[in-house]
Design a protein around this motif. Structure first.
Motif, PDB file in Angstrom:
ATOM      1  N   ALA A  16      -8.682 -13.657 -14.649  1.00  0.00           N
ATOM      2  CA  ALA A  16      -8.222 -13.215 -13.330  1.00  0.00           C
ATOM      3  C   ALA A  16      -8.121 -14.390 -12.359  1.00  0.00           C
ATOM      4  CB  ALA A  16      -9.160 -12.142 -12.783  1.00  0.00           C
ATOM      5  N   LEU A  17      -9.089 -15.288 -12.401  1.00  0.00           N
ATOM      6  CA  LEU A  17      -9.055 -16.450 -11.511  1.00  0.00           C
ATOM      7  C   LEU A  17      -7.921 -17.406 -11.872  1.00  0.00           C
ATOM      8  CD1 LEU A  17     -12.878 -17.175 -11.248  1.00  0.00           C
ATOM      9  CD2 LEU A  17     -11.372 -16.488  -9.373  1.00  0.00           C
ATOM     10  N   SER A  18      -7.596 -17.507 -13.154  1.00  0.00           N
ATOM     11  CA  SER A  18      -6.545 -18.443 -13.574  1.00  0.00           C
ATOM     12  C   SER A  18      -5.185 -18.056 -13.015  1.00  0.00           C
ATOM     13  CB  SER A  18      -6.487 -18.516 -15.099  1.00  0.00           C
ATOM     14  OG  SER A  18      -5.913 -17.335 -15.654  1.00  0.00           O
ATOM     15  N   MET A  19      -5.027 -16.803 -12.601  1.00  0.00           N
ATOM     16  CA  MET A  19      -3.774 -16.371 -11.990  1.00  0.00           C
ATOM     17  C   MET A  19      -3.606 -16.937 -10.581  1.00  0.00           C
ATOM     18  SD  MET A  19      -2.358 -14.450 -14.320  1.00  0.00           S
ATOM     19  CE  MET A  19      -3.042 -15.661 -15.448  1.00  0.00           C
ATOM     20  N   LEU A  20      -4.724 -17.420  -9.998  1.00  0.00           N
ATOM     21  CA  LEU A  20      -4.707 -17.804  -8.586  1.00  0.00           C
ATOM     22  C   LEU A  20      -5.079 -19.255  -8.325  1.00  0.00           C
ATOM     23  CD1 LEU A  20      -6.438 -14.602  -7.182  1.00  0.00           C
ATOM     24  CD2 LEU A  20      -4.042 -15.226  -6.898  1.00  0.00           C
ATOM     25  N   THR A  21      -5.834 -19.883  -9.217  1.00  0.00           N
ATOM     26  CA  THR A  21      -6.323 -21.223  -8.916  1.00  0.00           C
ATOM     27  C   THR A  21      -6.522 -22.062 -10.163  1.00  0.00           C
ATOM     28  OG1 THR A  21      -8.114 -22.485  -7.862  1.00  0.00           O
ATOM     29  CG2 THR A  21      -8.728 -20.425  -8.935  1.00  0.00           C
ATOM     30  N   SER A  22      -6.359 -23.370  -9.994  1.00  0.00           N
ATOM     31  CA  SER A  22      -6.722 -24.342 -11.027  1.00  0.00           C
ATOM     32  C   SER A  22      -7.658 -25.389 -10.430  1.00  0.00           C
ATOM     33  CB  SER A  22      -5.471 -24.999 -11.606  1.00  0.00           C
ATOM     34  OG  SER A  22      -4.717 -25.633 -10.577  1.00  0.00           O
ATOM     35  N   ASP A  23      -8.389 -25.016  -9.368  1.00  0.00           N
ATOM     36  CA  ASP A  23      -9.331 -25.932  -8.719  1.00  0.00           C
ATOM     37  C   ASP A  23     -10.336 -26.424  -9.757  1.00  0.00           C
ATOM     38  OD1 ASP A  23     -11.404 -27.104  -7.119  1.00  0.00           O
ATOM     39  OD2 ASP A  23     -10.758 -25.896  -5.409  1.00  0.00           O
ATOM     40  N   ASP A  24     -10.362 -27.745  -9.993  1.00  0.00           N
ATOM     41  CA  ASP A  24     -11.190 -28.270 -11.082  1.00  0.00           C
ATOM     42  C   ASP A  24     -12.673 -28.326 -10.746  1.00  0.00           C
ATOM     43  OD1 ASP A  24     -11.234 -30.425  -9.336  1.00  0.00           O
ATOM     44  OD2 ASP A  24     -10.115 -31.774 -10.650  1.00  0.00           O
ATOM     45  N   ARG A  25     -13.053 -27.926  -9.533  1.00  0.00           N
ATOM     46  CA  ARG A  25     -14.472 -27.843  -9.193  1.00  0.00           C
ATOM     47  C   ARG A  25     -15.082 -26.506  -9.604  1.00  0.00           C
ATOM     48  NH1 ARG A  25     -13.843 -28.844  -2.952  1.00  0.00           N
ATOM     49  NH2 ARG A  25     -12.156 -27.365  -3.424  1.00  0.00           N
ATOM     50  N   LEU A  26     -14.266 -25.586 -10.067  1.00  0.00           N
ATOM     51  CA  LEU A  26     -14.694 -24.235 -10.397  1.00  0.00           C
ATOM     52  C   LEU A  26     -15.005 -24.124 -11.884  1.00  0.00           C
ATOM     53  CD1 LEU A  26     -15.016 -21.264  -9.460  1.00  0.00           C
ATOM     54  CD2 LEU A  26     -12.575 -20.971  -9.966  1.00  0.00           C
ATOM     55  N   VAL A  27     -16.199 -23.606 -12.208  1.00  0.00           N
ATOM     56  CA  VAL A  27     -16.617 -23.392 -13.597  1.00  0.00           C
ATOM     57  C   VAL A  27     -17.072 -21.945 -13.729  1.00  0.00           C
ATOM     58  CG1 VAL A  27     -18.236 -24.058 -15.402  1.00  0.00           C
ATOM     59  CG2 VAL A  27     -17.337 -25.800 -13.847  1.00  0.00           C
ATOM     60  N   VAL A  28     -16.562 -21.236 -14.727  1.00  0.00           N
ATOM     61  CA  VAL A  28     -16.936 -19.846 -14.993  1.00  0.00           C
ATOM     62  C   VAL A  28     -17.639 -19.786 -16.335  1.00  0.00           C
ATOM     63  CG1 VAL A  28     -16.081 -17.494 -15.274  1.00  0.00           C
ATOM     64  CG2 VAL A  28     -14.937 -19.046 -13.669  1.00  0.00           C
ATOM     65  N   HIS A  29     -18.795 -19.132 -16.380  1.00  0.00           N
ATOM     66  CA  HIS A  29     -19.525 -19.018 -17.649  1.00  0.00           C
ATOM     67  C   HIS A  29     -20.201 -17.667 -17.749  1.00  0.00           C
ATOM     68  CE1 HIS A  29     -23.489 -19.790 -15.712  1.00  0.00           C
ATOM     69  NE2 HIS A  29     -22.782 -20.529 -14.891  1.00  0.00           N
ATOM     70  N   GLU A  30     -20.578 -17.302 -18.970  1.00  0.00           N
ATOM     71  CA  GLU A  30     -21.168 -15.994 -19.216  1.00  0.00           C
ATOM     72  C   GLU A  30     -22.650 -15.995 -18.877  1.00  0.00           C
ATOM     73  OE1 GLU A  30     -21.392 -12.657 -22.793  1.00  0.00           O
ATOM     74  OE2 GLU A  30     -20.091 -14.417 -22.961  1.00  0.00           O
ATOM     75  N   GLY A  31     -23.107 -14.903 -18.261  1.00  0.00           N
ATOM     76  CA  GLY A  31     -24.510 -14.749 -17.901  1.00  0.00           C
ATOM     77  C   GLY A  31     -24.651 -13.709 -16.814  1.00  0.00           C
ATOM     78  N   PRO A  32     -25.850 -13.530 -16.292  1.00  0.00           N
ATOM     79  CA  PRO A  32     -26.032 -12.604 -15.178  1.00  0.00           C
ATOM     80  C   PRO A  32     -25.177 -13.038 -13.981  1.00  0.00           C
ATOM     81  CG  PRO A  32     -28.153 -13.255 -16.101  1.00  0.00           C
ATOM     82  CD  PRO A  32     -27.122 -14.144 -16.721  1.00  0.00           C
ATOM     83  N   ALA A  33     -24.676 -12.061 -13.233  1.00  0.00           N
ATOM     84  CA  ALA A  33     -23.810 -12.381 -12.098  1.00  0.00           C
ATOM     85  C   ALA A  33     -24.536 -13.255 -11.085  1.00  0.00           C
ATOM     86  CB  ALA A  33     -23.328 -11.094 -11.428  1.00  0.00           C
ATOM     87  N   GLY A  34     -23.922 -14.356 -10.701  1.00  0.00           N
ATOM     88  CA  GLY A  34     -24.530 -15.251  -9.725  1.00  0.00           C
ATOM     89  C   GLY A  34     -23.669 -16.459  -9.450  1.00  0.00           C
ATOM     90  N   LEU A  35     -23.941 -17.114  -8.336  1.00  0.00           N
ATOM     91  CA  LEU A  35     -23.235 -18.316  -7.923  1.00  0.00           C
ATOM     92  C   LEU A  35     -24.214 -19.458  -7.735  1.00  0.00           C
ATOM     93  CD1 LEU A  35     -20.983 -16.804  -5.085  1.00  0.00           C
ATOM     94  CD2 LEU A  35     -20.259 -17.355  -7.418  1.00  0.00           C
ATOM     95  N   SER A  36     -23.788 -20.662  -8.065  1.00  0.00           N
ATOM     96  CA  SER A  36     -24.549 -21.861  -7.724  1.00  0.00           C
ATOM     97  C   SER A  36     -23.562 -22.968  -7.392  1.00  0.00           C
ATOM     98  CB  SER A  36     -25.481 -22.286  -8.859  1.00  0.00           C
ATOM     99  OG  SER A  36     -24.757 -22.607 -10.021  1.00  0.00           O
ATOM    100  N   ALA A  37     -23.907 -23.772  -6.398  1.00  0.00           N
ATOM    101  CA  ALA A  37     -23.025 -24.851  -5.953  1.00  0.00           C
ATOM    102  C   ALA A  37     -23.774 -26.172  -6.012  1.00  0.00           C
ATOM    103  CB  ALA A  37     -22.540 -24.590  -4.537  1.00  0.00           C
ATOM    104  N   LEU A  38     -23.205 -27.129  -6.734  1.00  0.00           N
ATOM    105  CA  LEU A  38     -23.728 -28.485  -6.755  1.00  0.00           C
ATOM    106  C   LEU A  38     -23.035 -29.260  -5.644  1.00  0.00           C
ATOM    107  CD1 LEU A  38     -25.513 -30.591  -8.228  1.00  0.00           C
ATOM    108  CD2 LEU A  38     -23.475 -31.174  -9.583  1.00  0.00           C
ATOM    109  N   ILE A  39     -23.826 -29.774  -4.710  1.00  0.00           N
ATOM    110  CA  ILE A  39     -23.279 -30.426  -3.523  1.00  0.00           C
ATOM    111  C   ILE A  39     -23.838 -31.832  -3.410  1.00  0.00           C
ATOM    112  CG2 ILE A  39     -23.192 -30.339  -0.988  1.00  0.00           C
ATOM    113  CD1 ILE A  39     -23.194 -27.286  -1.237  1.00  0.00           C
ATOM    114  N   HIS A  40     -22.954 -32.802  -3.291  1.00  0.00           N
ATOM    115  CA  HIS A  40     -23.366 -34.192  -3.101  1.00  0.00           C
ATOM    116  C   HIS A  40     -23.687 -34.423  -1.627  1.00  0.00           C
ATOM    117  CE1 HIS A  40     -23.487 -38.540  -3.534  1.00  0.00           C
ATOM    118  NE2 HIS A  40     -22.759 -38.592  -2.429  1.00  0.00           N
TER     119      HIS A  40
END
Length: 203
Positions: free
Chosen positions: A170-194
């Motif tokens: 679904a996301l590939s229909m809208l974006t190719s932002d290379d900072r975005l990673v999708v993986h299998e697991g419990p629903a959640g978000l994490s952001a690595l910030i420099h």
């Protein structure tokens, strides 16, 4: 489509709690934001560079609660956390045609000099339990370039979901932002910030 990450959203029951959560994770102070009368919310912001930013947001106790659901699940915000993210699109109508139906309509919003349209789901909630982004199209220059630059930059946004394949498609229909990673697991978000003090993780 060429959608890009526009901003990350930290929610909590109060703006003080949302702000404290973000500041503790990043060791950076958030700046002023404002209020959203239509949603009965208020926020504070942190620059992540010239094109994106971090938002801490919560219900505004001084505002009248809206008759419709608030954005970002803020009618029942829960513990402070990185709970949502927003994808910037150039053509909202074309993006809506590609997005899951549950994403909701694009609602016209304003805060101070800023004007934008953003998708707001109904009572059923957002697609993929909030792991799919809200879509935003700016009708004025966005706030990111005007925010003080504290040197923070988004390196990676990790989106976890039990149906990672369907979400990634679904996301590939809208974006190719290379900072975005999708993986299998419990629903959640994490952001690595420099930051100037090194890399920090916001969850």
């Amino acid at each position: 489509m060429t959608g890009r990450i526009d901003h990350l959203v930290v929610t909590a029951q109060t703006l003080a709690a949302a702000t404290a959560h973000a500041e503790a994770a990043l060791a950076l102070g958030l700046g002023a934001g404002g209020a959203h009368e239509k949603m009965g919310t208020h926020n504070r912001l942190l620059s992540l560079g010239a094109e994106d930013y971090l938002e801490a947001i919560a219900p505004d106790p001084a505002a009248t609660a809206p008759a419709h659901p608030r954005w970002f699940g803020l009618d029942a915000p829960g513990a402070p956390r990185l709970s949502h993210w927003v994808l910037r699109v150039e053509d909202m109508e074309a993006a809506l045609a590609e997005a899951p139906e549950e994403i909701g309509p694009a609602v016209a919003m304003e805060r101070g000099p800023y004007r934008w349209r953003i998708t707001v789901p109904g009572a059923g909630g957002p697609p993929f339990g909030g792991m799919f982004p809200a879509l935003i199209a700016w009708d004025t220059p966005p706030p990111a370039p005007a925010l003080p630059d504290a040197g923070a930059r988004l390196v990676r946004l990790s989106v976890s979901h039990p149906r990672a394949g369907a979400l990634g498609w679904a996301l590939s229909m809208l974006t190719s932002d290379d900072r975005l990673v999708v993986h299998e697991g419990p629903a959640g978000l994490s952001a690595l910030i420099h930051t100037s003090a090194g890399e920090r993780m916001l969850t």
